[in-house]
Write an enzyme that holds these catalytic residues in place. Structure first.
Site, PDB file in Angstrom:
ATOM      1  NE  ARG A  97      -4.039  -1.865   2.293  1.00 26.00           N
ATOM      2  CZ  ARG A  97      -5.061  -1.764   1.695  1.00 26.00           C
ATOM      3  NH1 ARG A  97      -5.494  -0.807   1.050  1.00 26.00           N
ATOM      4  NH2 ARG A  97      -6.097  -2.513   2.027  1.00 26.00           N
ATOM      5  NE  ARG A 136     -21.407  -2.114  -3.578  1.00 27.99           N
ATOM      6  CZ  ARG A 136     -20.364  -2.412  -3.766  1.00 27.99           C
ATOM      7  NH1 ARG A 136     -19.206  -3.121  -4.574  1.00 27.99           N
ATOM      8  NH2 ARG A 136     -19.360  -1.875  -2.268  1.00 27.99           N
ATOM      9  NE  ARG A 170     -19.794  -3.137   2.621  1.00 29.46           N
ATOM     10  CZ  ARG A 170     -18.909  -3.608   1.978  1.00 29.46           C
ATOM     11  NH1 ARG A 170     -18.624  -4.424   0.981  1.00 29.46           N
ATOM     12  NH2 ARG A 170     -17.867  -2.837   2.302  1.00 29.46           N
ATOM     13  NE  ARG A 181     -14.499   2.291   1.399  1.00 31.18           N
ATOM     14  CZ  ARG A 181     -15.402   1.422   0.825  1.00 31.18           C
ATOM     15  NH1 ARG A 181     -16.830   1.666   0.880  1.00 31.18           N
ATOM     16  NH2 ARG A 181     -14.942   0.173   0.387  1.00 31.18           N
TER      17      ARG A 181
END
Length: 227
Positions: A97, A136, A170, A181
């Site tokens: 990362r 979603r 979610r 994000r």
């Protein structure tokens, strides 16, 4: 496994923000090329469950509520890539990362004559990604997935698969959370993309198209990198 097998085993990295389809595409690469997807979370859980030395260290750190160090992750990865099922090569998802981790990974691979054959960046349109992810939802009973725009149940609020009426979203799929994000991903990963670009190992692919088209593009990159 002999040294020749280890040296020839390709190592690929999939880079891309949450929702870019890394998991889906990694599974397709596994099926087609016999590669093994290795994600940091899965590696840690498996090492802890197996009780390896590095796994014991990781367990102690996690139980203390702290982040597992790069050294421990590298040690776990060193053990994992020596296992027979990795002989055909691996796909790394979620590691490295940072450039510090990338340098540590290079050093680890050099021990067995390996290298990063390709770091593949799944390129996305941020605004479209927010719409894709925030729309979603799933059926709470059977897990069937739906989307406000792209895939709605035949009867509103009723699952096509099991007839359930309890749909859930979610918490981290909210539009503002997804945008945050994505911003964090770009800030964190930009140096890593530059790192592999400088090494001539970076490939970019448009990840906003159809799944099969993306898979075909990835396949071409993999074959070129490992041929």
């Amino acid at each position: 496994m002999d040294a020749t097998t280890v040296t020839r085993a390709p190592v690929l990295i999939l880079l891309g923000p949450p929702g870019a389809g890394k998991g889906t595409q990694a599974r397709k690469l596994e099926d087609k090329y016999g590669l093994v997807q290795l994600s940091t979370g899965d590696l840690l859980r498996a090492a802890v469950a197996q009780g390896t030395e590095a796994g014991k260290q990781a367990k102690a750190v996690m139980e203390a509520g702290e982040l597992v160090s790069d050294d421990i992750v590298i040690a776990i990865l060193r053990d994992r890539i020596k296992e027979p099922d990795c002989a055909a090569g691996v796909i790394l998802d979620g590691f490295p990362r940072t450039t510090v981790q990338a340098e540590a990974l290079d050093a680890l691979l050099a021990e067995s004559g390996q290298k990063i054959n390709a770091a593949i960046s799944l390129e996305v349109d941020d605004a479209a990604m927010v719409d894709r992810i925030s729309g979603r939802y799933t059926c709470a009973a059977c897990g069937e997935g739906y989307h406000d725009t792209f895939k709605t149940p035949k009867e509103s609020g009723v699952c096509d698969t099991c007839g359930g009426t309890d749909m859930k979203r979610r918490a981290d799929d909210k539009a503002e959370t997804v945008a945050s994000r994505l911003e964090a991903y770009h800030a964190q990963t930009a140096p890593l993309i530059g790192y592999y670009e400088d090494k001539g190992a970076l490939s970019r692919i448009d990840a906003m198209g159809k799944i099969e088209e993306i898979a075909a593009g990835l396949g071409a990159i993999v074959e070129k990198a490992t041929g």
